[in-house]
Design a protein around this motif. Structure first.
Motif, PDB file in Angstrom:
ATOM      1  N   ILE A   6      21.282   9.389 -25.567  1.00  0.00           N
ATOM      2  CA  ILE A   6      21.672  10.786 -25.380  1.00  0.00           C
ATOM      3  C   ILE A   6      22.264  10.952 -23.982  1.00  0.00           C
ATOM      4  CG2 ILE A   6      20.849  13.170 -25.216  1.00  0.00           C
ATOM      5  CD1 ILE A   6      18.727  12.514 -27.263  1.00  0.00           C
ATOM      6  N   VAL A   7      23.465  11.504 -23.927  1.00  0.00           N
ATOM      7  CA  VAL A   7      24.121  11.815 -22.661  1.00  0.00           C
ATOM      8  C   VAL A   7      24.161  13.333 -22.538  1.00  0.00           C
ATOM      9  CG1 VAL A   7      26.204  11.610 -21.254  1.00  0.00           C
ATOM     10  CG2 VAL A   7      25.530   9.730 -22.775  1.00  0.00           C
ATOM     11  N   VAL A   8      23.441  13.863 -21.565  1.00  0.00           N
ATOM     12  CA  VAL A   8      23.419  15.315 -21.347  1.00  0.00           C
ATOM     13  C   VAL A   8      24.559  15.664 -20.401  1.00  0.00           C
ATOM     14  CG1 VAL A   8      22.049  17.303 -20.651  1.00  0.00           C
ATOM     15  CG2 VAL A   8      20.923  15.304 -21.645  1.00  0.00           C
ATOM     16  N   CYS A   9      25.526  16.427 -20.907  1.00  0.00           N
ATOM     17  CA  CYS A   9      26.711  16.805 -20.139  1.00  0.00           C
ATOM     18  C   CYS A   9      26.465  18.177 -19.521  1.00  0.00           C
ATOM     19  CB  CYS A   9      27.942  16.830 -21.036  1.00  0.00           C
ATOM     20  SG  CYS A   9      28.310  15.220 -21.794  1.00  0.00           S
ATOM     21  N   ALA A  10      26.171  18.184 -18.239  1.00  0.00           N
ATOM     22  CA  ALA A  10      25.693  19.392 -17.565  1.00  0.00           C
ATOM     23  C   ALA A  10      26.829  20.343 -17.208  1.00  0.00           C
ATOM     24  CB  ALA A  10      24.952  19.009 -16.284  1.00  0.00           C
ATOM     25  N   ASP A  11      26.496  21.609 -17.094  1.00  0.00           N
ATOM     26  CA  ASP A  11      27.345  22.566 -16.388  1.00  0.00           C
ATOM     27  C   ASP A  11      27.019  22.418 -14.900  1.00  0.00           C
ATOM     28  OD1 ASP A  11      28.146  23.435 -18.849  1.00  0.00           O
ATOM     29  OD2 ASP A  11      27.676  25.558 -18.506  1.00  0.00           O
ATOM     30  N   ASN A  12      28.030  22.226 -14.087  1.00  0.00           N
ATOM     31  CA  ASN A  12      27.819  22.085 -12.649  1.00  0.00           C
ATOM     32  C   ASN A  12      27.899  23.475 -12.009  1.00  0.00           C
ATOM     33  OD1 ASN A  12      27.646  21.319 -10.011  1.00  0.00           O
ATOM     34  ND2 ASN A  12      29.367  19.883 -10.049  1.00  0.00           N
ATOM     35  N   ASP A  13      26.754  24.186 -12.032  1.00  0.00           N
ATOM     36  CA  ASP A  13      26.705  25.552 -11.500  1.00  0.00           C
ATOM     37  C   ASP A  13      26.601  25.542  -9.984  1.00  0.00           C
ATOM     38  OD1 ASP A  13      26.789  26.596 -14.082  1.00  0.00           O
ATOM     39  OD2 ASP A  13      24.615  26.504 -14.298  1.00  0.00           O
ATOM     40  N   GLN A  14      27.591  24.887  -9.362  1.00  0.00           N
ATOM     41  CA  GLN A  14      27.556  24.717  -7.908  1.00  0.00           C
ATOM     42  C   GLN A  14      27.723  26.030  -7.161  1.00  0.00           C
ATOM     43  OE1 GLN A  14      31.179  22.512  -6.696  1.00  0.00           O
ATOM     44  NE2 GLN A  14      31.842  22.768  -8.806  1.00  0.00           N
ATOM     45  N   TRP A  15      28.180  27.058  -7.850  1.00  0.00           N
ATOM     46  CA  TRP A  15      28.392  28.358  -7.227  1.00  0.00           C
ATOM     47  C   TRP A  15      27.161  29.250  -7.366  1.00  0.00           C
ATOM     48  CZ3 TRP A  15      32.629  26.872  -5.053  1.00  0.00           C
ATOM     49  CH2 TRP A  15      33.509  26.029  -5.743  1.00  0.00           C
ATOM     50  N   THR A  16      26.141  28.752  -8.052  1.00  0.00           N
ATOM     51  CA  THR A  16      24.911  29.513  -8.278  1.00  0.00           C
ATOM     52  C   THR A  16      23.762  28.841  -7.531  1.00  0.00           C
ATOM     53  OG1 THR A  16      25.692  30.134 -10.479  1.00  0.00           O
ATOM     54  CG2 THR A  16      23.343  30.424 -10.030  1.00  0.00           C
ATOM     55  N   GLU A  17      22.945  29.619  -6.862  1.00  0.00           N
ATOM     56  CA  GLU A  17      21.832  29.074  -6.092  1.00  0.00           C
ATOM     57  C   GLU A  17      20.912  28.245  -6.986  1.00  0.00           C
ATOM     58  OE1 GLU A  17      18.173  30.549  -3.164  1.00  0.00           O
ATOM     59  OE2 GLU A  17      19.543  32.014  -4.067  1.00  0.00           O
ATOM     60  N   GLY A  18      20.604  27.043  -6.551  1.00  0.00           N
ATOM     61  CA  GLY A  18      19.721  26.170  -7.314  1.00  0.00           C
ATOM     62  C   GLY A  18      20.412  25.366  -8.387  1.00  0.00           C
ATOM     63  N   ASN A  19      21.698  25.646  -8.636  1.00  0.00           N
ATOM     64  CA  ASN A  19      22.469  24.932  -9.664  1.00  0.00           C
ATOM     65  C   ASN A  19      21.653  24.731 -10.943  1.00  0.00           C
ATOM     66  OD1 ASN A  19      24.309  23.356 -11.091  1.00  0.00           O
ATOM     67  ND2 ASN A  19      24.896  22.176  -9.295  1.00  0.00           N
ATOM     68  N   PRO A  20      21.321  25.838 -11.646  1.00  0.00           N
ATOM     69  CA  PRO A  20      20.446  25.713 -12.824  1.00  0.00           C
ATOM     70  C   PRO A  20      21.014  24.833 -13.921  1.00  0.00           C
ATOM     71  CG  PRO A  20      21.455  27.898 -12.717  1.00  0.00           C
ATOM     72  CD  PRO A  20      21.741  27.234 -11.408  1.00  0.00           C
ATOM     73  N   GLY A  21      22.345  24.820 -14.087  1.00  0.00           N
ATOM     74  CA  GLY A  21      22.920  23.974 -15.130  1.00  0.00           C
ATOM     75  C   GLY A  21      22.620  22.510 -14.906  1.00  0.00           C
ATOM     76  N   ALA A  22      22.782  22.059 -13.649  1.00  0.00           N
ATOM     77  CA  ALA A  22      22.524  20.654 -13.339  1.00  0.00           C
ATOM     78  C   ALA A  22      21.038  20.334 -13.395  1.00  0.00           C
ATOM     79  CB  ALA A  22      23.081  20.317 -11.957  1.00  0.00           C
ATOM     80  N   SER A  23      20.192  21.225 -12.857  1.00  0.00           N
ATOM     81  CA  SER A  23      18.756  20.929 -12.820  1.00  0.00           C
ATOM     82  C   SER A  23      18.155  20.894 -14.214  1.00  0.00           C
ATOM     83  CB  SER A  23      18.023  21.950 -11.941  1.00  0.00           C
ATOM     84  OG  SER A  23      18.151  23.256 -12.456  1.00  0.00           O
ATOM     85  N   LYS A  24      18.533  21.824 -15.073  1.00  0.00           N
ATOM     86  CA  LYS A  24      18.002  21.834 -16.439  1.00  0.00           C
ATOM     87  C   LYS A  24      18.520  20.634 -17.238  1.00  0.00           C
ATOM     88  CE  LYS A  24      15.487  25.574 -16.452  1.00  0.00           C
ATOM     89  NZ  LYS A  24      14.022  25.520 -16.668  1.00  0.00           N
ATOM     90  N   ALA A  25      19.773  20.270 -17.018  1.00  0.00           N
ATOM     91  CA  ALA A  25      20.324  19.110 -17.723  1.00  0.00           C
ATOM     92  C   ALA A  25      19.639  17.822 -17.268  1.00  0.00           C
ATOM     93  CB  ALA A  25      21.828  19.028 -17.475  1.00  0.00           C
ATOM     94  N   ARG A  26      19.398  17.719 -15.967  1.00  0.00           N
ATOM     95  CA  ARG A  26      18.710  16.531 -15.448  1.00  0.00           C
ATOM     96  C   ARG A  26      17.304  16.427 -16.036  1.00  0.00           C
ATOM     97  NH1 ARG A  26      19.724  17.462 -10.707  1.00  0.00           N
ATOM     98  NH2 ARG A  26      21.472  16.029 -10.415  1.00  0.00           N
ATOM     99  N   GLU A  27      16.623  17.565 -16.119  1.00  0.00           N
ATOM    100  CA  GLU A  27      15.275  17.567 -16.702  1.00  0.00           C
ATOM    101  C   GLU A  27      15.315  17.108 -18.155  1.00  0.00           C
ATOM    102  OE1 GLU A  27      12.163  20.906 -18.356  1.00  0.00           O
ATOM    103  OE2 GLU A  27      13.408  21.429 -16.644  1.00  0.00           O
ATOM    104  N   ALA A  28      16.267  17.626 -18.922  1.00  0.00           N
ATOM    105  CA  ALA A  28      16.380  17.235 -20.327  1.00  0.00           C
ATOM    106  C   ALA A  28      16.655  15.746 -20.470  1.00  0.00           C
ATOM    107  CB  ALA A  28      17.486  18.050 -21.010  1.00  0.00           C
ATOM    108  N   ALA A  29      17.542  15.222 -19.614  1.00  0.00           N
ATOM    109  CA  ALA A  29      17.865  13.794 -19.680  1.00  0.00           C
ATOM    110  C   ALA A  29      16.656  12.936 -19.348  1.00  0.00           C
ATOM    111  CB  ALA A  29      19.025  13.486 -18.722  1.00  0.00           C
ATOM    112  N   GLU A  30      15.902  13.340 -18.330  1.00  0.00           N
ATOM    113  CA  GLU A  30      14.730  12.561 -17.930  1.00  0.00           C
ATOM    114  C   GLU A  30      13.669  12.559 -19.018  1.00  0.00           C
ATOM    115  OE1 GLU A  30      13.544  14.365 -14.297  1.00  0.00           O
ATOM    116  OE2 GLU A  30      15.056  13.324 -13.071  1.00  0.00           O
ATOM    117  N   VAL A  31      13.453  13.686 -19.662  1.00  0.00           N
ATOM    118  CA  VAL A  31      12.401  13.797 -20.672  1.00  0.00           C
ATOM    119  C   VAL A  31      12.659  12.871 -21.858  1.00  0.00           C
ATOM    120  CG1 VAL A  31      11.455  15.359 -22.427  1.00  0.00           C
ATOM    121  CG2 VAL A  31      11.606  16.111 -20.059  1.00  0.00           C
ATOM    122  N   VAL A  32      13.935  12.701 -22.239  1.00  0.00           N
ATOM    123  CA  VAL A  32      14.240  11.873 -23.411  1.00  0.00           C
ATOM    124  C   VAL A  32      14.777  10.503 -23.035  1.00  0.00           C
ATOM    125  CG1 VAL A  32      14.651  13.899 -24.851  1.00  0.00           C
ATOM    126  CG2 VAL A  32      16.576  12.844 -23.638  1.00  0.00           C
TER     127      VAL A  32
END
Length: 607
Positions: free
Chosen positions: A236-262
């Motif tokens: 599984i390759v999780v293709c993140a939204d790079n929310d670099q304009w949003t504090e905390g970059n939720p798209g990248a952090s949530k995608a990274r979490e999903a990738a790590e879990v599986v």
């Protein structure tokens, strides 16, 4: 009463219906702004005893707003009123869950009807043209694209509507968690997971591979876990939204979490300089071309081309002995280790929350508590399951006033009085995930207490502990420690299943001193029931009593339990109490009385 309830609804931004019935039954009503005939507002108002109620709205299948109301402030309720109020709130939550199931069933039926009647989306639909993508099987209804959400069994759970200008909404009642839109057919070897439909279309057009659209960042992990279970050998390759304009970059952090879990891989788009604020692979497709999107996705996927089971890494003994693990520090020496799972249990009213707040403040400030010291400040998340907010505020203020240090690391607090939908349940994976946004910079999670924050099945049933244990192990794997506060049973042991202790590093029992009287306030003996990696003097039991001076400053008076018992025995013997009765008064054996007497003589307390 009804007028006050109506005022509360107005204050929450929910227009109340013309008539409100105080009958303890569930009522649904139309909310201004919703489609004609929709009844997304709801309330339950109890008339007898303590007037109380709940109300809220349902939007897009989620629980929507949840607001509690009582005729009296909750912190002024008597114990009987609090018990009645909590019982009513639990009943209201159960009714809300039933209502959610009904609404979701209605949504499935309505979604099937709309999907069947919808037409294939035309290639020149304004949204498709703007995004530079094909329709990939979505349909159109009343000018909007219609994207189906299905679970892993193929059941249609609801619909997403995308207007020509890109506006998005869900069919009311759509169950989004774990549901997704698939394109590209059955996956072969690799599956790409992303947030939005346009992003998924660009990924499929770039790679030719199978894609699952999770619709938002919060749904990436549930979908990833569902697909891992369905396709256990798939990469599984999780293709993140790079929310670099949003504090905390939720798209990248949530995608990274999903990738790590599986055990998957992460692809994060990067962009050349532009006047736009691009975030996802569709933006990359539009701005830099499909070939660049393909290059970046394949670069991430090239990290490992061999499908393998998720989350497993096996080493042989030579590799194990050559590994260099970082030293395991203590958050509070000697018993609260980094990545530690610990429990403190005690009877009601003994001072458990004084204990848990003291630990939390010491860890966050790099200070001391009782006989223990924090080497440096660490972030703490304190989960309070039952204390009124005003009492928690008073206790924390006294600790802060009495300490010579201030928290230099985050000390975050979640308390019931501030929660519009009731306190979280750590037995529920959805509620577990609700904590994730608040865990950055946190090294210790304090759960005070198990009975109120882990509500699943009966305490004595080991199976009910497993979801909480799994959550705790995940926190440990992420580098955090968890301290559980729990009640003891009538036998003096921790209440419920003993399976809880299997994964714990430290278990501490707080017990009443034998000569305890209520006027002493928080006073307890500290006993180490389980202490992994510590022994000897560090595990000796001691007695602690909270003392408050005339200025409101607090200190803890501590004595070794042997010395404390010797002092008590000496005092009672000096008062003429027979030695046989002293054991009964202090709750110790005759042999312990004799040992304490000898210690008292050594201390010069007895001749």
């Amino acid at each position: 009463m009804i007028e006050h309830f109506r005022e509360a609804m107005d204050a929450a931004g929910i227009s109340p219906p013309p008539e409100i019935h105080a009958d303890g039954a569930r009522h649904r009503f139309h909310v201004p702004g919703d489609s004609p005939g929709k009844k997304n507002g709801w309330y339950i108002l109890y008339p007898d005893g303590l007037p109380a109620g709940v109300f809220g709205t349902w939007k897009e299948g989620g629980p929507g707003d949840w607001h509690n109301w009582t005729a009296k402030p909750e912190n002024t309720l008597s114990p009987a009123e609090k018990a009645a109020y909590r019982a009513r709130m639990e009943a209201a939550r159960a009714e809300r869950d039933r209502m959610q199931a009904e609404i979701q069933a209605e949504a499935r039926k309505r979604a099937a009807e709309i999907w069947k009647a919808a037409e294939p989306a035309p290639a020149d639909h304004p949204y498709l043209f703007k995004k530079g993508i094909e329709s990939h099987g979505v349909r159109m209804s009343k000018g909007s694209l219609v994207v189906p959400l299905r679970d892993c069994d193929g059941t249609l759970q609801g619909l997403q509507f995308i207007t020509p200008d890109g506006g998005k909404k869900y069919l009311t009642g759509t169950r989004k968690a774990g549901a997704y839109f698939a394109m590209g057919g059955r996956p072969a070897g690799v599956l790409y997971l992303c947030e939005g439909f346009a992003t998924g279309a660009s990924i499929h057009q770039a790679t030719g591979g199978a894609v699952a659209v999770a619709f938002d960042a919060g749904n990436l992990r549930p979908v990833a876990e569902a697909l891992r279970d369905k396709f256990p050998g798939l990469r599984i390759v999780v293709c993140a939204d790079n929310d670099q304009w949003t504090e905390g970059n939720p798209g990248a952090s949530k995608a990274r979490e999903a990738a790590e879990v599986v055990g998957g891989l992460l692809a994060l788009p990067t962009f050349q300089e532009t006047t736009e604020h691009p975030t996802d692979f569709n933006d990359l497709h539009r701005l830099e071309g499909l070939e660049e999107a393909r290059r970046q996705i394949e670069l991430a996927a090239r990290e490992d081309v061999t499908p393998k089971p998720a989350r497993l890494k096996v080493v042989d003994i030579v590799e194990l002995l050559s590994l260099q693990f970082p030293p395991r520090e203590n958050l509070l020496s000697p018993w609260l280790p980094q990545q530690g799972l610990c429990m403190v249990f005690a009877p009601r009213g003994i001072g458990k929350t004084h204990f848990s707040l003291g630990v939390s403040y010491a860890v966050a400030s790099g200070g001391t508590f009782l006989n223990w010291t924090a080497s440096r400040p660490r972030g703490v998340l304190f989960l309070d399951g039952e204390m009124p907010g005003v009492v928690l505020q008073e206790r924390m203020a006294r600790i802060a006033t009495s300490s010579d240090k201030e928290p230099a690391a985050p000390l975050r607090i979640i308390t019931p009085d501030l929660q519009p939908r009731g306190m979280i349940n750590l037995s529920d994976p959805v509620d577990q995930a609700a904590l994730d946004p608040f865990l950055d910079g946190i090294d210790l999670i304090v759960v005070d207490n198990l009975s109120t924050l882990c509500r699943s099945g009966k305490e004595a049933e080991g199976e009910s502990w497993l979801p909480v244990q799994q959550w705790a192990l995940q926190q440990r794997a992420a580098g955090r420690s968890v301290l559980f506060i729990h009640h003891s049973g009538k036998n003096g042991e921790q209440r419920g299943t003993s399976r809880r202790e299997d994964v714990l590093d430290t278990v501490i029992a707080l017990r009443r001193p034998g000569d305890y009287t209520p006027d002493r306030g928080a006073s307890f003996e500290v006993h180490f029931e389980k202490a992994r990696g510590i022994y000897g003097e560090e595990t000796k039991p001691f007695e602690a009593t909270l003392i408050t001076d005339s200025d409101g400053r607090q200190t803890w008076a501590m004595k070794e339990l042997e010395a404390s018992t010797a002092e008590k025995v000496a005092r009672l013997m000096a008062e003429g109490v027979p030695q046989a009765e002293i054991g009964e008064m202090l709750g110790i054996t005759k042999g312990a009385v004799s040992k304490a007497k000898k210690r008292a003589q050594e201390m010069g307390l007895l001749i």
